[in-house]
Design an enzyme around this catalytic site. Structure first.
Site, mmCIF file in Angstrom:
data_model
loop_
_atom_site.group_PDB
_atom_site.id
_atom_site.type_symbol
_atom_site.label_atom_id
_atom_site.label_comp_id
_atom_site.label_asym_id
_atom_site.label_seq_id
_atom_site.Cartn_x
_atom_site.Cartn_y
_atom_site.Cartn_z
ATOM 1 N N GLN A 240 9.320 -13.941 -12.961
ATOM 2 C CA GLN A 240 8.309 -12.889 -12.836
ATOM 3 C C GLN A 240 8.964 -11.525 -12.625
ATOM 4 O O GLN A 240 8.290 -10.503 -12.714
ATOM 5 C CB GLN A 240 7.352 -13.195 -11.687
ATOM 6 N N ARG A 387 -0.220 -14.570 -3.853
ATOM 7 C CA ARG A 387 -0.299 -13.364 -3.029
ATOM 8 C C ARG A 387 0.241 -13.593 -1.623
ATOM 9 O O ARG A 387 -0.052 -12.857 -0.691
ATOM 10 C CB ARG A 387 -1.775 -12.927 -2.935
ATOM 11 N N CYS A 388 1.058 -14.623 -1.453
ATOM 12 C CA CYS A 388 1.376 -15.079 -0.096
ATOM 13 C C CYS A 388 2.394 -14.190 0.603
ATOM 14 O O CYS A 388 2.254 -13.922 1.792
ATOM 15 C CB CYS A 388 1.850 -16.515 -0.157
ATOM 16 N N GLU A 763 -5.393 -10.195 -8.459
ATOM 17 C CA GLU A 763 -5.502 -11.090 -7.310
ATOM 18 C C GLU A 763 -6.773 -10.902 -6.495
ATOM 19 O O GLU A 763 -7.063 -11.695 -5.606
ATOM 20 C CB GLU A 763 -4.272 -10.908 -6.424
#
Lengths: 809, 284
Positions: A240, A387-388, A763
């Site tokens: 990514q 999104r952690c 998100e």
């Protein structure tokens, strides 16, 4: 077709620029099976590597014997930590300032940990080789509970304890216990305590946001190819952030960065699972250097679920205070964060708990304090996905549950309680108690639109009737109305406060206009399904007046793309999208000078109009961008270099703050615990909308992830640290069957600091969706006294709630 | 997720299948749709050095209906079952149950024979076949023999089939009365949290016969004689439902797994059975 006969509307439509639901240009290949994913890469003489993995969650390794494995036909080598140690590669840095074993160095810390890397002629021989490697383990006590981890004498990370038994500081300051990673504080501790102590109304609640995993369709993998003749390493992989991977590979391998080419081909979903650096990458590189041949490593589904980047595992305790009328006065949040065996989050350096300090949410809360303790346990490392690392999902879940709990305490309607506490439109830019400056918002308008759209009062009346009917024995189904209002914080981020391992989180775009009026633009980001090739071309089309269909977008090859920090955290549009617009404006500025020369007027006497520059006051005198492009290359223009290119590196001045209002209507079968989603309404405000169709698709996808997480998806461990949900039989991945119909809606509140006002949306639906589904379950039982029950709300847990409330008696 | 090496056979005659089974004994297994066996091989929970594919054997995928008796070849897929008009008319419960197995992709490959022969307590067809009092035809070195579905299952993956035998068809007497297959599962593709197969006959407002079998609530399917008996002679009122539930709960022995603990499973088993009985009764 002559320009003269085209109306301005036609010219705008021809561009397919911003605001157009342009069909995704990627889909032609994806829908025909013509995508090119990393496992599609086949090189001459390519070998295959795979891992021997630990069956134990905590054990010492007493011996590794590869003798039998090396006899398996096709097996060429078995790498262990001992082989990597002379190269200094048996450990590697994590993106959170910790370090992680590449291959087990004397012990293992989680089930599935990489112990040895078997290199073989094909993946079948590698699988047989793995079976034949003999590893002797000596089991150690397993710690899966972070609270126990902070009390026990069992030390998970001996490498982080000094010889004299003292505990050196970690990357984020002092540590209080061998299994403690960091304590992070934000806000004002004493002032908050004072407010809570003197509160008219105070509620305390604890909640556990369980560990889960995004389970992308494509698992992680790479192909490493070291060309020993020219000294160049090429690494294809599911990255990514390809440029960050290049820099990290250079730093840990010592290979100069210009000799490393990292390529992200098509990526089948990322969701943060493909941000981090994994042992598979390092081992593939080493194996390629050792053998002189390309080496491929591809995770299988169980490897992916059990070992690469999980999400959440946050134990949160909150206190919220308010006046009797419901005005919130203070908020306190404590988190015990379970990071697993290594701290392998990908958070910006200054924020070991990401942006958890966005936990005051959409509300004007004057005083707040947040404290997060990071803890090691015998679970897989990660904490990146869904999104952690940025922890916004946790923060929004926390505040959206606390508001519901406060509403129960006050006996108030939860929608009304939100309304009276929203930050008002005129308060933006709004400085929150925990430090962030929200750029723009109009929460009341969005909320009213949402509640009106679903006939909120009607739903409440129906729900009240349902409770009556239930009590009268006329039905066994309860009805829940789930609400959530979320404020996101995306677009990481300003270099002044966001960097990962010292890498600033700007992003970039480089544009080349071709002489015939088409273009290629390259970006530092990488699409994993978001449709960048479609949307970035639309931004450019509007900025430079060439049709989106004539603009190629390319990402993912570090030899050609400009440096950037990649795609995650909904940052591509806020950061790279801004870079694209800014680079486009540089093109336009030069085009303006060329147009003025061609039209024989002063630069300031021409103005941009859709796809051309026109002489002010004389619209019949114009040069189209296509004509200007040709002239830029083929006409000698005094004082102007030939060519039409631009590059922009964009360091955002602030984060962006998308928001939204979601409502879920759910029926719950009290006897079986089966929830049925009757209706889901999602209003998103992501600022300027580039491609409404793609936004809708992203909202559908994110809501489906949210549904999964809220209603069943988890990575569960037993007391021995065994993963109980390592296959898709037990890990909940919703199909079309489980997914309800989604109603999408929007308001538009542009970001004032973003060149095109866009905020990012990828998100939002996950962030806002999880509390909405969860609140619907809670709300169904509110009339029967439920205040808090933990996710995932699968059948048996919902049934248990009903059972404990006496509804089966 | 790569199986250990194995030899693959695709014989065209059943005699050759039997010969291979005789030759390799425990080391050989026949494969129908492969939806249970192949995942177990990929997980290396099953090592099958000799895998015998039944796809090329003639005559195993036929469906006959005559004289009140249905015969379904072992290689008939769930998809075939769902789309066979004759079966739907003769035993609609087959279609209702098959539609609740996994998803269309699985049902294109998954077979009736594999489903009943594998002995996986999670499979839906074994309980259904017990409810319908089906008979399984087994072919082995010594010829053919029949075993009643209600006598076939011994424990998880343990059945009355000998290693050298192949289950070739299922015979079902055409059921009478109302029917229902009720299944609770967490998601598409999941095994049942609890499932109930019910056939029920109503005469003059009273139940004269009832057959009840439960799925995934013990290490075998559970044919509950007592649960059926509890309904006979009643008007299937609340008391009868409770009696049937109580009888069924005495027969099952669920274990805790990711679907939930024992208390939950027992409760849901009761709810699912009651719903199945009510639906079957309404159709009787």
């Amino acid at each position: 077709m002559k320009d003269e006969v085209e109306s301005r509307d036609d010219r705008v439509a021809n561009l397919k620029g911003m605001g157009c639901s342009r069909k995704r240009v990627e889909d032609a290949r994806f829908t025909q099976g013509k995508g090119n994913y990393v496992d599609d890469i086949k090189l001459d003489g390519m070998l295959f590597g795979d891992f021997v993995r630990s069956p134990y969650a905590h054990a010492r390794i007493t011996s590794i014997n590869a003798e039998e494995a090396l006899k398996v036909p096709g097996v060429l080598a078995v790498l262990t930590a001992a082989d990597l140690e002379p190269l200094g590669l048996h450990w590697m840095p994590t993106l959170a300032g910790d370090k992680q074993m590449v291959l087990a160095d004397g012990k293992v810390l989680f089930q599935g940990q990489e112990v040895a890397f078997v290199v073989a002629e094909d993946r079948f021989a590698a699988a047989d080789g793995i079976e034949a490697v003999e590893v002797e383990y000596e089991e150690l006590p397993v710690i899966v509970d972070p609270f126990e981890a902070m009390k026990t004498d069992v030390v998970l990370r001996e490498d982080l304890v000094a010889d004299d038994g003292s505990i050196p500081d970690g990357a984020h300051g002092p540590r209080t216990h061998p299994n403690h990673i960091f304590t992070w504080e934000a806000g004002e501790k004493e002032a908050t305590q004072q407010v809570l102590d003197n509160a008219e109304v105070l509620v305390e609640e604890s909640m556990y946001y369980h560990r889960t995993h995004p389970c992308p369709l494509e698992t992680c993998g790479c192909v490493a190819s070291m060309d020993k003749v020219n000294g160049k390493l090429t690494l294809w992989g599911t990255f990514q952030a390809p440029h960050a991977i290049r820099t990290v590979v250079s730093l840990i391998s010592g290979i100069e960065e210009h000799n490393i080419r990292v390529v992200s081909p098509d990526i089948g979903g990322g969701f943060g699972n493909k941000v981090g650096a994994y042992p598979g990458y390092v081992c593939s590189v080493v194996a390629s250097i050792v053998t002189g041949k390309p080496v491929k490593w591809i995770e299988d589904r169980m490897d992916n679920l059990m070992t690469t980047a999980f999400a959440r595992d946050y134990h949160m305790t909150g206190k919220i205070s308010a006046t009797k009328e419901g005005k919130i006065t203070g908020l306190h949040c404590h988190v015990t964060a379970d990071h697993g065996g290594f701290d392998a989050c990908a958070d910006p350096t200054k924020f070991p708990a990401g942006f958890m300090n966005i936990c005051t949410g959409s509300y004007d809360i004057p005083t707040a304090f947040l404290e997060v303790d990071g803890v090691y346990t015998n679970k897989a490392p990660g904490g990146v996905s869904y999104r952690c690392s940025f922890r916004v999902t946790e923060a929004v879940y926390f505040i959206e549950r606390m508001v519901e709990v406060l509403a129960i305490e006050l006996g108030m309607d939860a929608a009304e309680l939100r309304r009276i506490n929203f930050i008002k439109k005129e308060q933006f830019p709004y400085k929150a108690a925990l430090g962030w400056e929200y750029d723009s918002g109009d929460y009341h308008t969005a909320w009213d639109k949402a509640l009106t759209s679903v006939d909120y009062d009607g739903l409440r009346a129906e729900q009240a009737q349902r409770v009556e009917d239930f009590k009268a024995g006329k039905t066994r189904k309860l009805m829940g109305v789930g609400l959530s209002f979320f404020t996101e914080i995306v677009g990481a981020g300003p270099v002044k406060n966001c960097d990962i391992l010292g890498l600033g989180m700007f992003d970039s775009c480089e544009i080349r206009i071709h002489p015939t009026g088409s273009a290629i633009a390259r970006l530092g980001t990488i699409s994993q399904g978001q449709g960048h090739a479609t949307t970035f071309a639309q931004i450019l089309a509007s900025e430079i007046g060439l049709p989106a269909d004539s603009i190629t977008i390319e990402e993912g090859d570090t030899d050609t793309a400009p440096y950037g920090l990649g795609t995650y955290g909904s940052r591509s549009t806020p950061v790279a999208g801004a870079a694209t617009a800014m680079a486009g404006r540089k093109i336009r500025a030069k085009a303006q000078m060329i147009a003025a020369y061609l039209l024989e007027v002063h630069d300031n006497d021409v103005e941009f109009d859709v796809d051309r520059f026109v002489v002010k006051g004389a619209p019949e005198k114009f040069k189209t961008m296509k004509e200007i492009a040709f002239a830029a290359y083929n006409q000698a223009i005094p004082g102007i270099e030939p060519g039409l290119e631009a590059v922009s590196y964009y360091d955002p001045p602030n984060m962006t703050y998308p928001f939204g209002a979601y409502v879920c209507v759910m029926d719950i079968d009290v006897d079986t615990g089966v929830p049925e989603i009757r209706r889901f309404y999602a209003l998103d405000d992501c600022g300027t909308r580039i491609n409404p169709m793609i936004i809708e698709g992203q909202v559908h996808g994110g809501l489906t992830e949210a549904l999964a997480v809220a209603l069943g998806q988890e990575i569960a461990y037993d007391d021995m640290g065994n993963v109980k949900t390592g296959t898709l039989m037990d890990f909940f991945l919703p199909t079309a069957w489980e997914v309800p119909n989604y109603e999408t809606d929007h308001t538009v509140t542009p970001s004032p600091h973003h060149p095109i006002g866009a905020k990012g949306v990828g998100e939002s639906p996950h962030v806002g969706g999880v509390p909405c589904f969860s609140n619907a379950v809670h709300d169904a039982f509110r009339a029967f006294g439920l205040r808090q029950t933990n996710m995932p709300h699968d059948h048996w847990r919902i049934w248990k709630t009903a059972n404990e409330l006496g509804l089966h008696d | 997720m790569i199986p250990a090496a194995f030899d693959y056979y695709r014989p065209t005659k059943m005699d050759d299948v039997i010969a291979l089974l005789k030759e390799h004994g425990d080391d050989a297994r026949v494969m129908a749709g492969g939806h249970s066996l192949i995942p177990m091989m990929k997980l290396r929970m099953a090592e099958i050095p000799h895998l015998i594919d039944l796809q090329a054997i003639d005559g195993l995928n036929e469906i006959f209906i005559e004289d009140g008796q249905m015969t379904i070849g072992a290689m008939v897929t769930q998809h075939d079952l769902i789309n066979h008009a004759g079966l739907e008319a003769a035993a609609p419960i087959l279609r209702e149950a098959a539609l609740q197995i996994a998803d269309p992709q699985v049902r294109y490959m998954g077979t009736v024979g594999g489903n009943v022969a594998n002995g996986d307590p999670g499979n839906d067809m074994p309980g259904l076949m017990q409810c319908l009092d089906a008979t399984f035809l087994l072919v082995g070195p010594d010829g053919e023999r029949s075993v009643a579905a209600r006598d076939f299952y011994e424990a998880a993956y343990m059945t009355a089939r000998e290693d050298e035998e192949v289950l070739t068809s299922v015979s079902i007497p055409a059921p009478q009365g109302g029917y229902a297959y009720e299944k609770q599962k967490r998601k598409i593709g999941d095994y049942a949290t609890a499932a109930a197969a019910v056939q029920i006959i109503k005469e003059d407002g009273k139940c004269t016969a009832a057959s009840i079998a439960m799925t995934n609530l013990s290490d075998t399917p559970i044919y509950s004689v007592d649960a059926g008996a509890a309904l006979v002679g009643t008007a299937v009122d609340a008391a009868a439902l409770n009696a049937a539930k109580a009888a069924m709960l005495g027969d099952i022995d669920p274990t805790e797994d990711n679907r939930g603990p024992v208390a939950f499973k027992k409760h849901v088993a009761g709810v699912i059975l009651a719903r199945a009985i009510e639906r079957a009764w309404s159709r009787a």
